[in-house]
Design a protein around this motif. Structure first.
Motif, PDB file in Angstrom:
ATOM      1  N   LEU A  17    -113.235  90.005   4.372  1.00  0.00           N
ATOM      2  CA  LEU A  17    -112.252  88.972   5.705  1.00  0.00           C
ATOM      3  C   LEU A  17    -112.482  87.640   5.142  1.00  0.00           C
ATOM      4  O   LEU A  17    -112.289  86.398   5.866  1.00  0.00           O
ATOM      5  CB  LEU A  17    -112.270  89.417   6.572  1.00  0.00           C
ATOM      6  N   ILE A  18    -113.997  87.575   4.932  1.00  0.00           N
ATOM      7  CA  ILE A  18    -114.578  85.746   4.728  1.00  0.00           C
ATOM      8  C   ILE A  18    -113.894  85.243   3.700  1.00  0.00           C
ATOM      9  O   ILE A  18    -113.948  84.001   4.143  1.00  0.00           O
ATOM     10  CB  ILE A  18    -116.134  87.118   4.725  1.00  0.00           C
ATOM     11  N   LYS A  19    -114.159  85.605   3.274  1.00  0.00           N
ATOM     12  CA  LYS A  19    -113.085  84.727   2.594  1.00  0.00           C
ATOM     13  C   LYS A  19    -112.082  84.172   2.448  1.00  0.00           C
ATOM     14  O   LYS A  19    -112.155  83.122   2.313  1.00  0.00           O
ATOM     15  CB  LYS A  19    -113.140  85.351   0.987  1.00  0.00           C
ATOM     16  N   LEU A  20    -111.033  84.775   2.621  1.00  0.00           N
ATOM     17  CA  LEU A  20    -110.231  84.226   4.218  1.00  0.00           C
ATOM     18  C   LEU A  20    -110.560  83.286   5.327  1.00  0.00           C
ATOM     19  O   LEU A  20    -109.896  82.428   4.974  1.00  0.00           O
ATOM     20  CB  LEU A  20    -109.205  85.608   4.483  1.00  0.00           C
ATOM     21  N   TRP A  21    -111.107  83.906   5.493  1.00  0.00           N
ATOM     22  CA  TRP A  21    -111.757  82.538   7.448  1.00  0.00           C
ATOM     23  C   TRP A  21    -112.089  81.335   6.564  1.00  0.00           C
ATOM     24  O   TRP A  21    -111.746  80.553   7.567  1.00  0.00           O
ATOM     25  CB  TRP A  21    -113.008  83.738   7.759  1.00  0.00           C
ATOM     26  N   TYR A  22    -113.022  81.520   5.517  1.00  0.00           N
ATOM     27  CA  TYR A  22    -113.545  80.656   4.446  1.00  0.00           C
ATOM     28  C   TYR A  22    -112.424  79.162   4.312  1.00  0.00           C
ATOM     29  O   TYR A  22    -112.502  78.346   4.262  1.00  0.00           O
ATOM     30  CB  TYR A  22    -114.876  80.574   3.561  1.00  0.00           C
ATOM     31  N   VAL A  23    -111.499  79.588   3.321  1.00  0.00           N
ATOM     32  CA  VAL A  23    -110.324  79.281   2.971  1.00  0.00           C
ATOM     33  C   VAL A  23    -110.009  78.057   3.947  1.00  0.00           C
ATOM     34  O   VAL A  23    -109.196  77.300   3.826  1.00  0.00           O
ATOM     35  CB  VAL A  23    -109.132  80.439   2.200  1.00  0.00           C
ATOM     36  N   ILE A  24    -109.093  79.649   5.021  1.00  0.00           N
ATOM     37  CA  ILE A  24    -108.715  79.091   6.148  1.00  0.00           C
ATOM     38  C   ILE A  24    -109.129  78.002   7.320  1.00  0.00           C
ATOM     39  O   ILE A  24    -108.926  76.868   7.647  1.00  0.00           O
ATOM     40  CB  ILE A  24    -107.888  79.579   7.376  1.00  0.00           C
ATOM     41  N   ALA A  25    -110.742  78.128   7.045  1.00  0.00           N
ATOM     42  CA  ALA A  25    -111.314  76.674   7.874  1.00  0.00           C
ATOM     43  C   ALA A  25    -111.415  76.031   6.867  1.00  0.00           C
ATOM     44  O   ALA A  25    -111.599  74.597   7.678  1.00  0.00           O
ATOM     45  CB  ALA A  25    -113.491  77.307   7.605  1.00  0.00           C
ATOM     46  N   LEU A  26    -111.440  75.301   5.856  1.00  0.00           N
ATOM     47  CA  LEU A  26    -111.549  74.356   4.965  1.00  0.00           C
ATOM     48  C   LEU A  26    -110.530  73.711   4.774  1.00  0.00           C
ATOM     49  O   LEU A  26    -109.950  72.325   5.497  1.00  0.00           O
ATOM     50  CB  LEU A  26    -112.167  75.139   3.362  1.00  0.00           C
ATOM     51  N   LEU A  27    -109.315  74.398   5.074  1.00  0.00           N
ATOM     52  CA  LEU A  27    -107.740  73.800   5.061  1.00  0.00           C
ATOM     53  C   LEU A  27    -107.683  73.389   5.961  1.00  0.00           C
ATOM     54  O   LEU A  27    -107.575  72.223   6.422  1.00  0.00           O
ATOM     55  CB  LEU A  27    -106.360  75.183   5.565  1.00  0.00           C
ATOM     56  N   LEU A  28    -108.498  73.743   7.518  1.00  0.00           N
ATOM     57  CA  LEU A  28    -107.841  73.606   9.422  1.00  0.00           C
ATOM     58  C   LEU A  28    -109.327  72.066   9.142  1.00  0.00           C
ATOM     59  O   LEU A  28    -108.830  70.935   9.320  1.00  0.00           O
ATOM     60  CB  LEU A  28    -108.586  74.282   9.874  1.00  0.00           C
ATOM     61  N   ILE A  29    -110.423  72.191   7.966  1.00  0.00           N
ATOM     62  CA  ILE A  29    -111.390  70.792   8.037  1.00  0.00           C
ATOM     63  C   ILE A  29    -110.474  70.026   7.617  1.00  0.00           C
ATOM     64  O   ILE A  29    -110.558  68.384   7.862  1.00  0.00           O
ATOM     65  CB  ILE A  29    -112.608  71.142   7.209  1.00  0.00           C
ATOM     66  N   SER A  30    -109.805  69.935   6.707  1.00  0.00           N
ATOM     67  CA  SER A  30    -109.238  68.564   5.354  1.00  0.00           C
ATOM     68  C   SER A  30    -108.232  68.275   6.547  1.00  0.00           C
ATOM     69  O   SER A  30    -108.052  67.792   6.439  1.00  0.00           O
ATOM     70  CB  SER A  30    -108.600  69.684   4.219  1.00  0.00           C
ATOM     71  N   LEU A  31    -107.466  69.334   7.139  1.00  0.00           N
ATOM     72  CA  LEU A  31    -106.550  68.582   8.386  1.00  0.00           C
ATOM     73  C   LEU A  31    -106.713  67.326   8.724  1.00  0.00           C
ATOM     74  O   LEU A  31    -106.535  66.933   9.026  1.00  0.00           O
ATOM     75  CB  LEU A  31    -105.723  70.057   8.710  1.00  0.00           C
ATOM     76  N   GLN A  32    -107.933  68.128  10.284  1.00  0.00           N
ATOM     77  CA  GLN A  32    -108.179  67.718  10.605  1.00  0.00           C
ATOM     78  C   GLN A  32    -108.664  66.196   9.359  1.00  0.00           C
ATOM     79  O   GLN A  32    -108.780  65.064  10.444  1.00  0.00           O
ATOM     80  CB  GLN A  32    -109.652  67.727  11.376  1.00  0.00           C
ATOM     81  N   CYS A  33    -109.246  65.425   8.425  1.00  0.00           N
ATOM     82  CA  CYS A  33    -110.414  64.543   8.001  1.00  0.00           C
ATOM     83  C   CYS A  33    -108.510  63.793   7.933  1.00  0.00           C
ATOM     84  O   CYS A  33    -108.767  62.775   7.500  1.00  0.00           O
ATOM     85  CB  CYS A  33    -110.943  65.147   7.342  1.00  0.00           C
ATOM     86  N   LEU A  34    -107.644  64.370   7.467  1.00  0.00           N
ATOM     87  CA  LEU A  34    -106.555  63.553   7.274  1.00  0.00           C
ATOM     88  C   LEU A  34    -105.893  62.770   8.217  1.00  0.00           C
ATOM     89  O   LEU A  34    -105.926  61.731   8.001  1.00  0.00           O
ATOM     90  CB  LEU A  34    -105.392  64.396   6.037  1.00  0.00           C
ATOM     91  N   PHE A  35    -105.859  63.816   9.607  1.00  0.00           N
ATOM     92  CA  PHE A  35    -105.551  63.277  10.283  1.00  0.00           C
ATOM     93  C   PHE A  35    -106.403  61.601  10.714  1.00  0.00           C
ATOM     94  O   PHE A  35    -105.879  60.682  11.189  1.00  0.00           O
ATOM     95  CB  PHE A  35    -105.326  64.039  11.660  1.00  0.00           C
ATOM     96  N   PHE A  36    -107.662  62.536  10.757  1.00  0.00           N
ATOM     97  CA  PHE A  36    -108.700  61.440  11.019  1.00  0.00           C
ATOM     98  C   PHE A  36    -108.474  59.900  10.030  1.00  0.00           C
ATOM     99  O   PHE A  36    -108.666  58.517  10.048  1.00  0.00           O
ATOM    100  CB  PHE A  36    -110.602  61.090  10.778  1.00  0.00           C
ATOM    101  N   LEU A  37    -108.499  60.434   8.187  1.00  0.00           N
ATOM    102  CA  LEU A  37    -108.331  59.248   7.661  1.00  0.00           C
ATOM    103  C   LEU A  37    -107.090  58.454   8.122  1.00  0.00           C
ATOM    104  O   LEU A  37    -106.848  57.143   7.877  1.00  0.00           O
ATOM    105  CB  LEU A  37    -107.793  59.173   6.169  1.00  0.00           C
TER     106      LEU A  37
END
Length: 95
Positions: A17-37
């Protein structure tokens, strides 16, 4: 599903499951940074807040890089831990 219900823990679920968690974490980080931008772009239109908006726009890629690196380090530590257990199991089985 069988590995999830294994009460002897002979089959590990986390490494799968680690690959799935990593992809989900990257998506959440990207969404957060889009909000910041977008927040920085919105703040940059203010008469008195343009400097804060500019700082937020400049900081957004650095925040993304730092958070992605931190998540990667944690995920790699988990994978290394589980691979060590797998190698110890192989050694135990040879004895």
């Amino acid at each position: 599903m069988g590995a999830l219900l294994d009460t002897n823990f002979n089959h590990l679920v986390t490494p799968k499951l680690i690959k799935l968690w990593y992809v989900i974490a990257l998506l959440l980080i990207s969404l957060q940074c889009l909000f910041f931008l977008f927040t920085g772009l919105w703040m940059a239109t203010w008469d008195n807040g343009w400097a804060w908006g500019l700082m937020l726009i400049v900081a957004t890629p650095l925040v993304w890089l730092f958070e992605a690196l931190l998540v990667r380090i944690v995920m790699e530590a988990v994978v290394v831990r589980f691979k060590g257990v797998e190698h110890l199991r192989v050694i135990k089985d040879k004895i």
